[in-house]
Design a protein around this motif. Structure first.
Motif, PDB file in Angstrom:
ATOM      1  N   VAL A   6      43.747  36.881  37.955  1.00 37.47           N
ATOM      2  CA  VAL A   6      43.297  38.266  37.830  1.00 37.47           C
ATOM      3  C   VAL A   6      42.960  38.628  36.385  1.00 37.47           C
ATOM      4  O   VAL A   6      42.692  39.778  36.085  1.00 37.47           O
ATOM      5  CB  VAL A   6      44.338  39.258  38.386  1.00 37.47           C
ATOM      6  N   VAL A   7      42.962  37.639  35.514  1.00 39.35           N
ATOM      7  CA  VAL A   7      42.711  37.896  34.095  1.00 39.35           C
ATOM      8  C   VAL A   7      41.391  37.254  33.683  1.00 39.35           C
ATOM      9  O   VAL A   7      41.151  36.078  33.936  1.00 39.35           O
ATOM     10  CB  VAL A   7      43.855  37.332  33.228  1.00 39.35           C
ATOM     11  N   TYR A   8      40.554  38.050  33.049  1.00 40.16           N
ATOM     12  CA  TYR A   8      39.313  37.548  32.471  1.00 40.16           C
ATOM     13  C   TYR A   8      39.575  37.306  30.990  1.00 40.16           C
ATOM     14  O   TYR A   8      40.065  38.189  30.290  1.00 40.16           O
ATOM     15  CB  TYR A   8      38.192  38.583  32.652  1.00 40.16           C
ATOM     16  N   ASP A   9      39.274  36.113  30.532  1.00 40.41           N
ATOM     17  CA  ASP A   9      39.548  35.732  29.146  1.00 40.41           C
ATOM     18  C   ASP A   9      38.226  35.394  28.475  1.00 40.41           C
ATOM     19  O   ASP A   9      37.535  34.468  28.906  1.00 40.41           O
ATOM     20  CB  ASP A   9      40.479  34.523  29.135  1.00 40.41           C
ATOM     21  N   LEU A  31      41.430  42.228  31.233  1.00 43.59           N
ATOM     22  CA  LEU A  31      40.707  41.495  30.200  1.00 43.59           C
ATOM     23  C   LEU A  31      41.719  41.145  29.122  1.00 43.59           C
ATOM     24  O   LEU A  31      42.343  42.027  28.539  1.00 43.59           O
ATOM     25  CB  LEU A  31      39.583  42.355  29.607  1.00 43.59           C
ATOM     26  N   ARG A  32      41.903  39.833  28.883  1.00 43.99           N
ATOM     27  CA  ARG A  32      42.841  39.401  27.843  1.00 43.99           C
ATOM     28  C   ARG A  32      42.079  39.158  26.551  1.00 43.99           C
ATOM     29  O   ARG A  32      41.068  38.467  26.531  1.00 43.99           O
ATOM     30  CB  ARG A  32      43.570  38.118  28.229  1.00 43.99           C
ATOM     31  N   ILE A  33      42.593  39.742  25.480  1.00 41.54           N
ATOM     32  CA  ILE A  33      42.029  39.528  24.146  1.00 41.54           C
ATOM     33  C   ILE A  33      43.134  38.965  23.272  1.00 41.54           C
ATOM     34  O   ILE A  33      44.213  39.545  23.158  1.00 41.54           O
ATOM     35  CB  ILE A  33      41.532  40.851  23.517  1.00 41.54           C
ATOM     36  N   ARG A  34      42.900  37.827  22.653  1.00 45.03           N
ATOM     37  CA  ARG A  34      43.824  37.286  21.653  1.00 45.03           C
ATOM     38  C   ARG A  34      43.403  37.924  20.342  1.00 45.03           C
ATOM     39  O   ARG A  34      42.298  37.708  19.865  1.00 45.03           O
ATOM     40  CB  ARG A  34      43.708  35.768  21.597  1.00 45.03           C
ATOM     41  N   TYR A  35      44.272  38.761  19.780  1.00 43.73           N
ATOM     42  CA  TYR A  35      43.882  39.595  18.654  1.00 43.73           C
ATOM     43  C   TYR A  35      44.702  39.269  17.411  1.00 43.73           C
ATOM     44  O   TYR A  35      45.895  38.998  17.507  1.00 43.73           O
ATOM     45  CB  TYR A  35      44.074  41.076  19.023  1.00 43.73           C
ATOM     46  N   THR A  36      44.057  39.285  16.262  1.00 45.94           N
ATOM     47  CA  THR A  36      44.730  39.097  14.982  1.00 45.94           C
ATOM     48  C   THR A  36      44.477  40.333  14.130  1.00 45.94           C
ATOM     49  O   THR A  36      43.347  40.796  14.015  1.00 45.94           O
ATOM     50  CB  THR A  36      44.205  37.835  14.264  1.00 45.94           C
ATOM     51  N   LEU A  37      45.564  40.852  13.554  1.00 42.65           N
ATOM     52  CA  LEU A  37      45.479  42.087  12.778  1.00 42.65           C
ATOM     53  C   LEU A  37      46.207  41.919  11.453  1.00 42.65           C
ATOM     54  O   LEU A  37      47.385  41.590  11.428  1.00 42.65           O
ATOM     55  CB  LEU A  37      46.118  43.232  13.574  1.00 42.65           C
TER      56      LEU A  37
END
Length: 148
Positions: A6-9, A31-37
């Motif tokens: 169920v996850v769109y990457d 919607l999965r986002i791998r995020y760097t901050l």
């Protein structure tokens, strides 16, 4: 944990603004986002520039957009103290949770969740985490933030 079916990457997404822009076209619930901050350069992201507050005493407060269903896999480039607070639904007591890479924040159930980050020096702190965005505002989870 959200089942992968169920996850769109989309690894092409480089910032939160892009993720929010394409969210209506995503064929899956999440919607999965791998995020760097970077906390020294958070102002470069048009969304997170409004969601990070820096206080003069080395404290940062990080909130998330309303489309965020959950946050997982939070990592940092160096040690610091990160906590979040939430009110237990049954007892009504406010609880503090130490945020680690195993903490899963359920933002649909607790939309006002914020992470408080305490830094003792002026070196940059870089956070990376998975954001799960959703269009379904009515989604809820039964538990508060958890340490798995």
């Amino acid at each position: 944990m959200t089942p992968m079916s169920v996850v769109y990457d989309d690894p092409e997404i480089t910032n939160l603004s892009e993720g929010l822009r394409i969210l209506p076209t995503v064929p899956h619930p999440f919607l999965r986002i791998r995020y760097t901050l970077s906390l020294k350069e958070f102002h470069t992201d048009p969304v997170f520039s409004r969601l990070v507050r820096h206080e003069n005493n080395g404290t940062f407060r990080l909130t998330f957009p309303s489309a965020c269903a959950s946050v997982t896999n939070l990592r940092m480039n160096r040690a610091c103290r990160m906590v979040t607070y939430y009110r237990d639904i049954e007892t009504r007591y406010i609880q503090e949770i130490q945020v680690t890479r195993h903490t899963h924040l359920f933002l649909q159930q607790y939309p006002s969740t914020e992470i408080t980050i305490y830094i003792e020096d002026d070196k940059d702190l870089v956070l990376s985490f998975d954001l799960y965005l959703t269009q379904k505002a009515g989604l809820t989870q039964k538990a508060g933030p958890s340490k798995l």
